[in-house]
Enzyme design. Structure first.
Site, PDB file in Angstrom:
ATOM      1  N   ASP A   1       6.353  -6.329  -7.716  1.00 45.29           N
ATOM      2  CA  ASP A   1       6.431  -5.353  -6.636  1.00 45.29           C
ATOM      3  C   ASP A   1       7.745  -4.591  -6.786  1.00 45.29           C
ATOM      4  O   ASP A   1       8.795  -5.056  -6.344  1.00 45.29           O
ATOM      5  CB  ASP A   1       6.335  -6.069  -5.289  1.00 45.29           C
ATOM      6  CG  ASP A   1       6.377  -5.093  -4.128  1.00 45.29           C
ATOM      7  OD1 ASP A   1       6.728  -3.916  -4.353  1.00 45.29           O
ATOM      8  OD2 ASP A   1       6.084  -5.519  -3.000  1.00 45.29           O
TER       9      ASP A   1
ATOM     10  N   THR B   1      -9.952   7.376   0.833  1.00 44.10           N
ATOM     11  CA  THR B   1     -10.229   8.814   0.920  1.00 44.10           C
ATOM     12  C   THR B   1      -9.294   9.627   0.030  1.00 44.10           C
ATOM     13  O   THR B   1      -9.734  10.410  -0.811  1.00 44.10           O
ATOM     14  CB  THR B   1     -10.094   9.309   2.378  1.00 44.10           C
ATOM     15  OG1 THR B   1     -10.961   8.544   3.187  1.00 44.10           O
ATOM     16  CG2 THR B   1     -10.452  10.789   2.493  1.00 44.10           C
TER      17      THR B   1
ATOM     18  N   LYS C   1       8.116   4.390  -2.281  1.00 43.57           N
ATOM     19  CA  LYS C   1       9.478   4.788  -1.886  1.00 43.57           C
ATOM     20  C   LYS C   1      10.038   5.929  -2.745  1.00 43.57           C
ATOM     21  O   LYS C   1       9.513   7.023  -2.713  1.00 43.57           O
ATOM     22  CB  LYS C   1      10.393   3.565  -1.903  1.00 43.57           C
ATOM     23  CG  LYS C   1       9.983   2.538  -0.817  1.00 43.57           C
ATOM     24  CD  LYS C   1      11.081   1.626  -0.447  1.00 43.57           C
ATOM     25  CE  LYS C   1      10.671   0.559   0.527  1.00 43.57           C
ATOM     26  NZ  LYS C   1      11.010   0.824   1.903  1.00 43.57           N
TER      27      LYS C   1
ATOM     28  N   PHE D   1       8.897  -9.903   0.550  1.00 43.83           N
ATOM     29  CA  PHE D   1       8.339  -8.891   1.460  1.00 43.83           C
ATOM     30  C   PHE D   1       7.500  -7.915   0.649  1.00 43.83           C
ATOM     31  O   PHE D   1       7.972  -7.344  -0.338  1.00 43.83           O
ATOM     32  CB  PHE D   1       9.443  -8.118   2.187  1.00 43.83           C
ATOM     33  CG  PHE D   1       8.891  -7.112   3.161  1.00 43.83           C
ATOM     34  CD1 PHE D   1       8.598  -7.472   4.467  1.00 43.83           C
ATOM     35  CD2 PHE D   1       8.620  -5.810   2.766  1.00 43.83           C
ATOM     36  CE1 PHE D   1       8.046  -6.547   5.353  1.00 43.83           C
ATOM     37  CE2 PHE D   1       8.063  -4.882   3.636  1.00 43.83           C
ATOM     38  CZ  PHE D   1       7.780  -5.261   4.938  1.00 43.83           C
TER      39      PHE D   1
END
Ligand SMILES: Cc1ncc(COP(=O)(O)O)c(C=O)c1O
Length: 499
Positions: free
Chosen positions: A324, A379, A355, A215
Site C-alpha cells: 500500500d 462507474t 494521494k 492503515f
C-alpha cells in the site's frame, strides 16, 4: 482564473539552537523556491482558526458534522508550499492535505495545463472509463502512470481514492486465488448462484493478512486490514482476518541492528504462524498487505530485511504481496516508490497508489488480471482529468530532479530533528525518516498537540499520527530554506515549553 496576487516580505530572524545555526531566510538572500509566486515566509495575524473560519464552521455545522475541520482555506490565494486561510493567514504547509499535494498549491505548470484548449473536454466530461474511454486514454495512462510504474509491473487499474484502490486490489487477489483453486476451470453453476446469495462455495471464506497499526482506508474491506484507532472501526462488522505484529523498531535503525533484526524475525515468524492458523480455520490467506512505512499508525519503519523476508513468505505460500503505497508513493521518500529502497528479489505483486499521484489505482502483475469484464469495475474507475495533471507532475519530477531534491531536503530536515532531540531529550525522541517523509515522537500526546497548535500560530502547519508523533508530508518542492523556517519555529515552541 483570478490572478494569484500577493507575496510577503522576507523575515530576518536568525537563531542559534546551540548545536547548529538555523534561520528563516534573510532579506539579503534569495529564497529558494520552485514557484516564483510562492511567498517567502509565513504571515499570521489572527488566532487559527480565525473569526471567519469560526463563522464558516458554525454555518457548515448546521448541515454536517464538522468535528474534523481545523480551519477554512482560501485555495485561490494558497501558493507553492504556503496555505492561505480565509482569515488572511499564510502558513508553511508541511502536511499538504494529508500528504496529497505533489508540487504545491496552484503550481504554474498545472495552471497552464488547466488552461490549454486541448484539455477542455477531458476536464469537463467525466466518462465511465471502463465502458466509454476517450480515444487518448491509453496514451494518457502510458504518459502519466506507466512511465512511473514500479519496475516489473506493467498492468494498471485506475480508481478514485486510496480505500477503493485497496478494496479492488483485494478483489484481484481473491479472484486469482479462486482461479487457481479451480485449476483454470470455469466456476460451477452452484458457485454462480451461491455467490449472489452471499454464501459458499461462490462466496468463499478467504482472508488477507495485515499488520498491527496498519492503515489502509475506511471502506469495509480496507477496514478489515486496518488496525489503528477505534474511531476508524467501532460499530462496523468487519471480518476477523489475521493480523501479525508490525516490527516495533528502535531508532536510529542503524544503531540497533541486532535488536531490530531480532524483532523483525519475531514478526516474520508470527506471519508464518498466522498463515498456518487461518489455513487450519478454513479461512486461508489469499494475500498479504503492508505499508512500506506505516503512516497513520505512527510512522513506523521496518528494514529491507523484513520486507524481503515477507516477500519470501508470500512466495512460499504462493500468495501475492500487496504494498500500500497510497501515502509513501510518488517520490516522498526520495525514490519514486518507497519499496525501491529494499532491493527486493522480484517486483511486489500489487502496488496501490493515490494521494500525491492525484488519482487512485494500483499496478499489478499479469497473473492478477481478471479475465472477465466488470470484475474490477465501477462507474468512473478514475478520472481522466487527473491524468492531465499527473502527467505534468511526473514530467516536473523528472525534469527538475525532484527526487534528488527530496533526498537533499530530507537529510537536512532529519539532521535538524536529530539536533532537536539531542537538545530536548525529555520531550523529543525517535527522529526518523526517508527523504522528507520524516517524523519525531513527543513524550506524550498532550505535548504533541500543544506543539502542533503553537506551531500553527507561528505559521507552520503539520500533521500528527500514531499516539504521540508528528509527521512531515511536504510537497516534493521543499527546499532547505523551508526547513529553516520550520526549525526556527519548532525550536522556539519547544524552548517555550521548557521554561
Ligand atoms: C497507506 C494508506 N492507505 C490507504 C489510505 C486510504 O486512502 P483514502 O483516504 O484516499 O481512501 C490512506 C489514507 O490516508 C493511507 O495512508
Amino acid at each position: 482564473m483570478a490572478a494569484l496576487l500577493w507575496s510577503t516580505k522576507s523575515c530576518v530572524s536568525i537563531i542559534s539552537r546551540g548545536l547548529r545555526t538555523y534561520g528563516t531566510p534573510s532579506a539579503s538572500k534569495a529564497v529558494m523556491k520552485s514557484d516564483p509566486l510562492e511567498p517567502d515566509a509565513p504571515v499570521v495575524h489572527t488566532a487559527i482558526p480565525g473569526p471567519r473560519s469560526q463563522e464558516l464552521l458554525t454555518e457548515l455545522g448546521t448541515i454536517q458534522n464538522t468535528g474534523a475541520v481545523q480551519f477554512f482555506v482560501d485555495y485561490e490565494r494558497s501558493r507553492g508550499n504556503y496555505l492561505a486561510d480565509v482569515d488572511g493567514n499564510v502558513m508553511l504547509d508541511l502536511f499538504t492535505q494529508i500528504s496529497s499535494v505533489p508540487l504545491g498549491y496552484n503550481h504554474p505548470r498545472l495552471v497552464k495545463a488547466l488552461l490549454k484548449e486541448e484539455n477542455r473536454a477531458t476536464l469537463i466530461n467525466r466518462p465511465a472509463l471502463g465502458v466509454f474511454p476517450p480515444g487518448d486514454w491509453s496514451s494518457r495512462l502510458r504518459n502519466a502512470l506507466l512511465s512511473v510504474a514500479p519496475p516489473g509491473l506493467n498492468q494498471v487499474q485506475t480508481m478514485a481514492c486510496g480505500a477503493c484502490s485497496v478494496e479492488h486490489s483485494q478483489k484481484a487477489m481473491f479472484i486469482a486465488y479462486q482461479r487457481r483453486q479451480r485449476g483454470g476451470q470455469p466456476p460451477s453453476p452452484e458457485e454462480l448462484q451461491s455467490c449472489v446469495e452471499g454464501h459458499a462455495p461462490g462466496s468463499p471464506n478467504l482472508s488477507v493478512l495485515s499488520f498491527t497499526n496498519g492503515f489502509h482506508g475506511r471502506t469495509m474491506g480496507a477496514l478489515a486490514v486496518t488496525h489503528t484507532k477505534w474511531v476508524h472501526k467501532l460499530d462496523f462488522p468487519v471480518p476477523d482476518w489475521p493480523c501479525a505484529s508490525f516490527p516495533n523498531l528502535q531508532y536510529p535503525l542503524d544503531q540497533f541492528h541486532r535488536e531490530n533484526r531480532a524483532e523483525e524475525d519475531r514478526c516474520l515468524d508470527e506471519v508464518k504462524e498466522r498463515l498456518h492458523a487461518w489455513e487450519k480455520k478454513n479461512c486461508p490467506v489469499a494475500g498479504i498487505i503492508v505499508e512500506p512505512i506505516q503512516s497513520e499508525g505512527g510512522d513506523n519503519h521496518a528494514t529491507s530485511y523484513f520486507f524481503q523476508g515477507l516477500q519470501d513468505i508470500a512466495n512460499d505460500h504462493e500468495i501475492p504481496l500487496m504494498l500500500d503505497e497510497v501515502q509513501t508513493g510518488c517520490g516522498a521518500t526520495g525514490k519514486f516508490w518507497a519499496h525501491e529502497h529494499w532491493d527486493l528479489k522480484d517486483a511486489p505483486d500489487i502496488v496501490c497508489f493515490s494521494k500525491k499521484m492525484l488519482t487512485g489505482g494500483f499496478f499489478y502483475k499479469d497473473h492478477l488480471r481478471p479475465q472477465e469484464a466488470h470484475r474490477i469495475f465501477n462507474t468512473w474507475v478514475g478520472d481522466p482529468s487527473k491524468m492531465i495533471f499527473l502527467e505534468e507532475v511526473v514530467n516536473m519530477i523528472k525534469e527538475e530532479g525532484l527526487l534528488q531534491r527530496v533526498k537533499d531536503t530530507g537529510s537536512y530536515l532529519l539532521s535538524g530533528l536529530y539536533d532537536m532531540q539531542t537538545k530536548y531529550p525529555g520531550i523529543l525522541s525517535k527522529a526518523r525518516g526517508l527523504g522528507t517523509y520524516c517524523a519525531i515522537d513527543f513524550k506524550d500526546a498532550d505535548t504533541r498537540d500543544k506543539v502542533l497548535n503553537e506551531l500553527r500560530q507561528k505559521g507552520v502547519h503539520l500533521g500528527s499520527c500514531g499516539n504521540c508523533t508528528i509527521r512531515f508530508r511536504p510537497t516534493l518542492a521543499l527546499f532547505r530554506d523551508h526547513v529553516d523556517i520550520f526549525l526556527d519555529a519548532f525550536n522556539s515552541v519547544i524552548g517555550g515549553l521548557k521554561s
